[in-house]
Design a protein around this motif. Structure first.
Motif, PDB file in Angstrom:
ATOM      1  N   SER A  16       0.752  -1.190  -0.143  1.00 13.88           N
ATOM      2  CA  SER A  16       0.113   0.096   0.128  1.00 13.88           C
ATOM      3  C   SER A  16       0.792   1.229   0.086  1.00 13.88           C
ATOM      4  O   SER A  16       0.688   2.270  -0.564  1.00 13.88           O
ATOM      5  N   VAL A  17       2.064   1.341   0.707  1.00 12.19           N
ATOM      6  CA  VAL A  17       3.069   2.410   0.625  1.00 12.19           C
ATOM      7  C   VAL A  17       3.526   2.525  -0.642  1.00 12.19           C
ATOM      8  O   VAL A  17       3.665   3.642  -1.114  1.00 12.19           O
ATOM      9  N   PHE A  24       0.316   8.432  -6.352  1.00 12.49           N
ATOM     10  CA  PHE A  24       0.269   9.816  -6.056  1.00 12.49           C
ATOM     11  C   PHE A  24       1.141  10.680  -6.843  1.00 12.49           C
ATOM     12  O   PHE A  24       0.769  12.149  -7.073  1.00 12.49           O
ATOM     13  N   MET A  25       2.168  10.168  -7.455  1.00 10.97           N
ATOM     14  CA  MET A  25       2.834  11.118  -8.541  1.00 10.97           C
ATOM     15  C   MET A  25       1.665  11.482  -9.764  1.00 10.97           C
ATOM     16  O   MET A  25       2.132  12.533 -10.403  1.00 10.97           O
ATOM     17  N   SER A  26       0.701  10.650  -9.935  1.00 15.14           N
ATOM     18  CA  SER A  26      -0.058  11.072 -10.962  1.00 15.14           C
ATOM     19  C   SER A  26      -1.364  11.816 -10.458  1.00 15.14           C
ATOM     20  O   SER A  26      -1.956  12.216 -11.560  1.00 15.14           O
ATOM     21  N   GLY A  27      -1.586  11.885  -9.394  1.00 20.61           N
ATOM     22  CA  GLY A  27      -2.567  12.539  -9.008  1.00 20.61           C
ATOM     23  C   GLY A  27      -3.223  11.772  -7.411  1.00 20.61           C
ATOM     24  O   GLY A  27      -2.823  10.702  -7.118  1.00 20.61           O
ATOM     25  N   ILE A  28      -4.255  12.457  -7.128  1.00 19.27           N
ATOM     26  CA  ILE A  28      -4.799  11.887  -5.777  1.00 19.27           C
ATOM     27  C   ILE A  28      -5.658  10.725  -5.974  1.00 19.27           C
ATOM     28  O   ILE A  28      -5.567   9.916  -5.297  1.00 19.27           O
ATOM     29  N   GLY A  33      -6.321   4.981  -5.566  1.00 23.36           N
ATOM     30  CA  GLY A  33      -6.338   3.423  -6.210  1.00 23.36           C
ATOM     31  C   GLY A  33      -4.982   2.779  -5.889  1.00 23.36           C
ATOM     32  O   GLY A  33      -5.214   1.366  -5.755  1.00 23.36           O
ATOM     33  N   GLY A  34      -3.856   3.299  -6.144  1.00 23.96           N
ATOM     34  CA  GLY A  34      -2.541   2.552  -5.836  1.00 23.96           C
ATOM     35  C   GLY A  34      -2.477   2.158  -4.248  1.00 23.96           C
ATOM     36  O   GLY A  34      -2.068   1.090  -4.069  1.00 23.96           O
ATOM     37  N   LEU A  35      -3.095   2.843  -3.554  1.00 27.49           N
ATOM     38  CA  LEU A  35      -3.118   2.335  -2.247  1.00 27.49           C
ATOM     39  C   LEU A  35      -3.720   1.458  -1.925  1.00 27.49           C
ATOM     40  O   LEU A  35      -3.248   0.432  -1.250  1.00 27.49           O
ATOM     41  N   LEU A  36      -5.066   1.310  -2.526  1.00 24.07           N
ATOM     42  CA  LEU A  36      -5.821  -0.050  -2.131  1.00 24.07           C
ATOM     43  C   LEU A  36      -5.403  -1.221  -2.971  1.00 24.07           C
ATOM     44  O   LEU A  36      -5.376  -2.287  -2.732  1.00 24.07           O
ATOM     45  N   ALA A  37      -5.057  -1.005  -4.348  1.00 20.30           N
ATOM     46  CA  ALA A  37      -4.494  -2.059  -5.112  1.00 20.30           C
ATOM     47  C   ALA A  37      -3.129  -2.836  -4.412  1.00 20.30           C
ATOM     48  O   ALA A  37      -2.876  -3.742  -4.383  1.00 20.30           O
TER      49      ALA A  37
END
Length: 79
Positions: A16-17, A24-28, A33-37
């Motif tokens: 998640s980190v 986050f480099m592409s947007g909030i 989404g990256g955090l959850l995936a």
């Protein structure tokens, strides 16, 4: 607590980190989404990664025959 539970939780946290930072480099929205995936995929992939590293360590230190004997089990009586 079993050994697999902290391994899965560690994989979820690390995933998640990593997913949150990269997203986050592409947007909030991508960060969330990256955090959850990353939490889901990290929990699934980290135990498999540790298993593969353990098998590689056994091959390097003990040799392939010892690794194969671990999978086959104890030899039966000779006839």
């Amino acid at each position: 607590m079993n050994l697999i539970e902290p391994i899965i939780l560690t994989g979820a946290v690390l995933g998640s980190v990593a997913g949150g930072v990269v997203g986050f480099m592409s947007g909030i929205g991508w960060g969330v989404g990256g955090l959850l995936a990353g939490a889901v995929l990290g929990a699934l992939a980290f135990p498999l990664l540790l298993l593969a590293l353990g098998l590689l360590f056994i091959v390097v230190t003990q040799g392939p025959r010892q690794l194969l004997s671990l999978f086959r089990g104890a030899p039966g009586p000779k006839r």
